[in-house]
Design a protein around this motif. Structure first.
Motif, PDB file in Angstrom:
ATOM      1  N   PHE A 124      -2.700  -2.719  -5.144  1.00  0.00           N
ATOM      2  CA  PHE A 124      -1.779  -2.134  -4.159  1.00  0.00           C
ATOM      3  C   PHE A 124      -2.383  -0.891  -3.515  1.00  0.00           C
ATOM      4  O   PHE A 124      -2.197  -0.635  -2.331  1.00  0.00           O
ATOM      5  N   PHE A 125      -3.112  -0.109  -4.300  1.00  0.00           N
ATOM      6  CA  PHE A 125      -3.750   1.089  -3.762  1.00  0.00           C
ATOM      7  C   PHE A 125      -4.762   0.716  -2.685  1.00  0.00           C
ATOM      8  O   PHE A 125      -4.814   1.327  -1.615  1.00  0.00           O
ATOM      9  N   GLY A 126      -5.576  -0.290  -2.978  1.00  0.00           N
ATOM     10  CA  GLY A 126      -6.641  -0.662  -2.063  1.00  0.00           C
ATOM     11  C   GLY A 126      -6.134  -1.138  -0.721  1.00  0.00           C
ATOM     12  O   GLY A 126      -6.683  -0.785   0.329  1.00  0.00           O
ATOM     13  N   HIS A 127      -5.063  -1.916  -0.720  1.00  0.00           N
ATOM     14  CA  HIS A 127      -4.534  -2.471   0.521  1.00  0.00           C
ATOM     15  C   HIS A 127      -3.806  -1.428   1.362  1.00  0.00           C
ATOM     16  O   HIS A 127      -3.696  -1.576   2.575  1.00  0.00           O
ATOM     17  N   SER A 128      -3.293  -0.374   0.724  1.00  0.00           N
ATOM     18  CA  SER A 128      -2.457   0.591   1.442  1.00  0.00           C
ATOM     19  C   SER A 128      -3.094   1.967   1.611  1.00  0.00           C
ATOM     20  O   SER A 128      -2.519   2.832   2.274  1.00  0.00           O
ATOM     21  N   GLY A 129      -4.262   2.172   1.003  1.00  0.00           N
ATOM     22  CA  GLY A 129      -4.861   3.500   1.031  1.00  0.00           C
ATOM     23  C   GLY A 129      -4.163   4.467   0.093  1.00  0.00           C
ATOM     24  O   GLY A 129      -4.162   5.674   0.320  1.00  0.00           O
ATOM     25  N   GLY A 130      -3.571   3.926  -0.975  1.00  0.00           N
ATOM     26  CA  GLY A 130      -2.803   4.741  -1.913  1.00  0.00           C
ATOM     27  C   GLY A 130      -3.618   5.195  -3.101  1.00  0.00           C
ATOM     28  O   GLY A 130      -4.849   5.294  -3.049  1.00  0.00           O
ATOM     29  N   GLY A 131      -2.907   5.478  -4.195  1.00  0.00           N
ATOM     30  CA  GLY A 131      -3.567   5.970  -5.392  1.00  0.00           C
ATOM     31  C   GLY A 131      -2.559   6.485  -6.392  1.00  0.00           C
ATOM     32  O   GLY A 131      -1.406   6.044  -6.415  1.00  0.00           O
ATOM     33  N   VAL A 132      -2.958   7.444  -7.196  1.00  0.00           N
ATOM     34  CA  VAL A 132      -2.099   7.991  -8.229  1.00  0.00           C
ATOM     35  C   VAL A 132      -1.799   9.456  -7.921  1.00  0.00           C
ATOM     36  O   VAL A 132      -2.661  10.197  -7.448  1.00  0.00           O
TER      37      VAL A 132
END
Length: 321
Positions: A124-132
């Motif tokens: 999910f992080f990779g597809h949205s540019g997200g992270g923790v």
């Protein structure tokens, strides 16, 4: 550096409000401030707490047998009495409660265990540019744990962010700087005396750390919780604008309107929240009025599913991605 465990009270997956993209937000226990409007009162103590929701109790009395400290008793009419004063937060009662009337909040976890949990959301992080994002409470009261955890995240290619009120030793901020991609700096009030009245501490150390963060050139955004009767005036926002004019590198400013979601938590923890009586979230119109006080930085706030942006007094609405 010691391989210290962290004290957490929640992990929220699929968050959209704590940095860019889809994020997993990790909430650490313990705080160095006591803002009366805090929507996470379970975060204030670094120790485990037991939340008690009487309406959920089914009268099974399993907690009465499980507790070694005799914190639970039942009156003849079936009313469940929880004597919090003798509770040590061991969680034995919460482990046997079948209805969720008793909930333990707070547990210990190693950086490796947490990294394993968070890494499951990497797609999910990779597809949205997200992270923790680590939040709290005040996560930088546990700088060694955050540093170790973030090192593991960086090895996995996961973006890291810290939400902090900056009321922490400067050495704690310096410790996490190399491992952190983004800081979300929460500022409550520009006046030190008012700040002390509403949070329990002055803002001198906070402003010192804000200057340190600014000079580090690490990406950071400023967040201001908008609390009716505390800082929801143009006068206060103009003072914040003066403060921001002395900075060089903030990315944007986010106004975070007070919400009432945390009120029920105070009752569950036997904490007084009388200062919240009659306090209601500011309107969209009020937030727009306050946002227009800032002319040198982009201002954002959320209105339901929309993110509102104001730049130089010009209003732009964008749908939530």
């Amino acid at each position: 550096m010691k391989n210290l465990n962290g004290n957490l009270f929640d992990i929220q997956r699929m968050s959209l409000h704590d940095g860019p993209g889809i994020r997993t937000t990790v909430f650490l226990k313990g705080c160095s401030m006591h803002c009366f409007w805090c929507h996470n009162p379970e975060s204030l103590s670094p120790l485990p707490d037991v939340q008690f929701f009487p309406v959920r109790c089914i009268g099974c009395r399993l907690c009465e047998d499980a507790c070694d400290w005799h914190c639970h008793r039942f009156e003849d009419n079936g009313i469940h009495i929880f004597n919090r004063e003798c509770c040590i937060g061991c969680g034995k009662c919460t482990a046997v409660c079948p209805s969720g009337s008793l909930v333990k909040t707070g547990y210990s976890i190693s950086p490796e265990q947490l990294a394993d949990i968070v890494s499951r959301d990497k797609t999910f992080f990779g597809h949205s540019g997200g992270g923790v994002t680590v939040s709290g409470g005040e996560p930088l009261l546990q700088p060694d744990f955050v540093t170790l955890f973030f090192r593991l995240m960086k090895k996995m290619g996961i973006h890291t962010a810290v939400e902090t009120a900056l009321n922490i030793p400067s050495e704690s901020l310096k410790a996490v700087l190399p491992e952190t991609d983004l800081f979300l700096a929460d500022l409550k009030h520009p006046d030190p005396r008012t700040h002390r009245t509403v949070t329990g501490v002055g803002n001198e150390l906070i402003l010192q750390n804000l200057s340190l963060l600014d000079s580090s050139r690490k990406p950071y955004a400023i967040r201001i919780p908008v609390i009716p009767g505390v800082n929801d005036t143009e006068e206060v926002m103009n003072a914040f604008q003066v403060l921001i004019d002395g900075l060089n590198h903030p990315l944007y400013l986010e106004l975070m309107p007070y919400h009432e979601y945390g009120v029920g938590k105070y009752d569950s923890l036997s904490k007084d929240c009388h200062q919240l009586d009659g306090l209601h979230p500011p309107t969209k119109e009020k937030l727009i009025q306050l946002a227009k006080c800032f002319n040198s930085i982009q201002v954002r706030f959320r209105d339901g599913a929309k993110e509102i942006m104001i730049t130089g007094g010009v209003l732009c609405e964008e749908n939530q991605p």
